[in-house]
Structure formats: structure tokens, C-alpha cells
Design a protein around this motif. Structure first.
Motif, short mmCIF file in Angstrom:
data_model
loop_
_atom_site.label_atom_id
_atom_site.label_comp_id
_atom_site.label_asym_id
_atom_site.label_seq_id
_atom_site.Cartn_x
_atom_site.Cartn_y
_atom_site.Cartn_z
N ARG A 103 -1.60 10.41 -9.01
CA ARG A 103 -3.01 10.09 -9.15
C ARG A 103 -3.55 10.88 -10.34
NH1 ARG A 103 -1.94 10.25 -3.70
NH2 ARG A 103 -2.81 8.56 -2.42
N TYR A 148 -2.31 6.50 -11.25
CA TYR A 148 -3.26 5.80 -10.40
C TYR A 148 -4.63 6.47 -10.56
CZ TYR A 148 0.80 3.58 -8.26
OH TYR A 148 1.96 2.85 -8.05
N GLN A 154 -14.86 9.50 -6.32
CA GLN A 154 -13.90 9.78 -5.25
C GLN A 154 -13.38 11.21 -5.31
OE1 GLN A 154 -11.63 6.12 -6.60
NE2 GLN A 154 -11.16 6.07 -4.44
N ASP A 197 -5.59 1.09 -10.58
CA ASP A 197 -6.62 1.64 -9.71
C ASP A 197 -5.98 2.30 -8.49
OD1 ASP A 197 -8.85 1.44 -7.45
OD2 ASP A 197 -9.84 1.26 -9.41
N SER A 199 -6.90 2.40 -5.61
CA SER A 199 -7.04 1.59 -4.40
C SER A 199 -5.75 0.83 -4.08
CB SER A 199 -8.20 0.60 -4.53
OG SER A 199 -7.97 -0.31 -5.60
N GLU A 202 -4.10 2.76 -1.48
CA GLU A 202 -4.78 2.70 -0.19
C GLU A 202 -4.46 1.41 0.55
OE1 GLU A 202 -8.75 3.11 -1.48
OE2 GLU A 202 -8.52 5.23 -2.07
N ARG A 203 -4.22 0.34 -0.20
CA ARG A 203 -3.89 -0.94 0.44
C ARG A 203 -2.48 -0.94 1.00
NH1 ARG A 203 -6.29 -5.19 -4.09
NH2 ARG A 203 -8.36 -4.26 -4.22
N LYS A 248 -9.02 -4.98 -9.41
CA LYS A 248 -8.50 -3.79 -8.73
C LYS A 248 -6.97 -3.80 -8.60
CE LYS A 248 -12.32 -1.55 -7.46
NZ LYS A 248 -12.58 -0.13 -7.79
#
Length: 268
Positions: A103, A148, A154, A197, A199, A202-203, A248
Motif C-alpha cells: 500500500r 495500492y 483513509q 486503488d 479498494s 478490500e474487495r 476503481k
């Protein structure tokens, strides 16, 4: 029609391509030497944990000695990179590969930290420049980075984290002792940065990076293909993917390089 017997007439002119009179039979193409065993060290730093096995298999098959580190902090990433930049073993190898997965911000890596500061990408490249890393001077230094990106909203509101750089003084002093190099300190880099991204994690936190999946597949299947050509193909795959998905889910790839010769990441 031209009369060949007339001394004043000019002969019919043909192009060099047609006559081939002035073309050598083969033009040797300058390539980076890739003959050492191993070809070099492949350093994998995976702070997400999804990519290590795939990357290790790929670069081992190409002839690299893979060394891997998982889930490092910002300071940990900096320290490992500093240690590897200073390794005298590089003098026996023909190249160096580094794969970073983390990240991060737009121009930095966070590792397992999630703070307002990170390890700047330009700081990483600086560690391996010719004056700081003399044993790799004149040799290809290849970086594949999957970052990422975390938006500022955030981030945790924690104190700024100061990152200590590696101990450069001894290395720079050794470089001076070896004499001035004729190769520019920023030469021989291949820097491929892919951002996506955060996210995406997270998915599906166990899903590997499409960029690194495609890279590994191409390196295995097209190992005799020049790296620049291979990267153009990879970029085409990312473009096709981006044309079909939401914002995204997109991957953005940037390439910067200062290669002076053709580079093939396998024995040549």
C-alpha cells in the motif's frame, strides 16, 4: 530503355536495400551480458502477501536467486533495501531485480504502516544508483512495483514517521576509491510502476495483482523477448482491461528506463 553500351548514360540506380552491396551480413546487437549463475539476486518485498509464491517461481525459473520478505514496516523496507544495495555479491552477478508490493501514496510506499508519510520512491532508486551501489554500476537494475494507493482520507492521523536511509557513506567512499565511472550514476535502470486503488484489496484481499500476474506469465512464456518489448505487450493488456472495468478497478502502469542496451531477463 537505357543503353548500357553508351558511356555517357548513367547506370540504373538501385537502393541499398535492393542491392545489399553495402549492408553487412549481420549487424551485431549490443545486449547486456546475462551469463552469470545466478543471473543476480531477485529481491521480493511483499507487504500484502498475495504475490510471493508466483513471483518466486517466475524469477527462479529465469535463473535468479530469490530472496523474499513479507509484511515489512516502512523502516523495515528501507533497511532491507539498504542492505541489498550494499551487497558485494553483486560484483559476481550480471543484474539485479527488485519487486515491491505495498500500500502507499502516489509517490511512496507504506508497507504495513498506514501513516501520512512513507518511503519515497525516489529514495529507493537513489539507493541503487552507481555512486551509492558501485557493484551494480553498468549493470541492469530492474524494478517492478505494485502500489495500492490509499487516499488521504483513509490515512491514520498519526505522527509523521521519519525514515532513516541506509548507511551510504562507506559505499560512496568505496565508489570513490574505485575511481570515477564512465557510466552515469542513473544509467541502466528499468522502473515499472503500477498503481491501483487500495479498494481492490478490500474487495478480494487474496486476489493477486493483474499487473504482476500478466508480468509473470509473459516472463515465463516469452523469456527470450526483450524486456522493453514485453512491457509494451503488458501495457496493452492493462489498457484492454481498463477499457472494460470501473475506475476503481483500473491499473495504471508507468515505465521509466535508462537502459543503454537490449535487456533480456534470461540466459543469452
Amino acid at each position: 530503355m537505357i543503353s548500357l553500351s553508351h558511356p555517357l548514360e548513367e547506370p540504373v540506380k538501385t537502393s541499398i536495400q535492393e542491392s545489399e552491396a553495402f549492408l553487412p551480413q549481420s549487424i551485431p546487437e549490443e545486449r547486456y551480458k546475462m551469463k552469470s549463475k545466478p543471473l543476480g539476486i531477485c529481491l521480493i518485498i511483499d507487504c500484502i502477501g498475495n504475490e510471493t509464491e508466483l513471483l518466486q517461481d517466475t524469477f527462479t525459473s529465469l535463473g535468479y536467486e530469490v530472496q523474499k520478505f513479507l509484511h515489512l514496516s516502512v523502516n523495515g523496507i528501507s533497511q532491507i533495501l539498504g542492505q541489498f544495495a550494499c551487497m558485494p555479491e553483486h560484483r559476481d552477478y550480471d543484474s539485479f531485480v527488485c519487486v515491491l508490493v505495498s500500500r502507499g501514496g502516489s509517490q511512496s510506499l507504506y508497507g504495513v504502516n498506514q501513516t501520512h508519510s512513507g518511503l519515497p520512491l525516489h529514495h529507493i532508486r537513489r539507493m541503487f544508483m552507481g555512486d551509492s551501489c558501485p557493484y551494480l554500476a553498468g549493470k541492469p537494475k530492474v524494478f517492478f512495483i505494485q502500489n495500492y494507493v490509499v487516499s488521504e482520507g483513509q490515512l491514520e492521523d498519526s505522527s509523521l514517521l521519519e525514515v532513516d536511509g541506509p548507511a551510504m557513506k562507506n559505499v560512496e567512499f568505496k565508489a570513490q576509491q574505485r575511481g570515477l565511472s564512465t557510466v552515469h550514476r542513473e544509467a541502466d535502470f528499468f522502473w515499472s510502476l503500477c498503481t491501483a486503488d487500495v479498494s481492490l484489496l478490500e474487495r478480494s484481499c487474496s486476489s493477486p495483482s493483474l499487473y504482476l500476474q500478466c508480468l509473470s506469465q509473459k516472463l515465463r512464456q516469452e523469456r527470450k523477448c526483450p524486456l522493453l518489448d514485453l512491457h509494451i505487450e503488458l501495457n496493452g493488456h492493462m489498457y484492454d482491461w481498463n477499457s472494460r472495468v470501473s475506475a476503481k478497478e483500473k491499473y495504471y502502469v508507468w515505465l521509466q528506463h535508462t537502459l543503454r542496451k537490449k535487456l533480456i531477463l534470461s540466459y543469452t
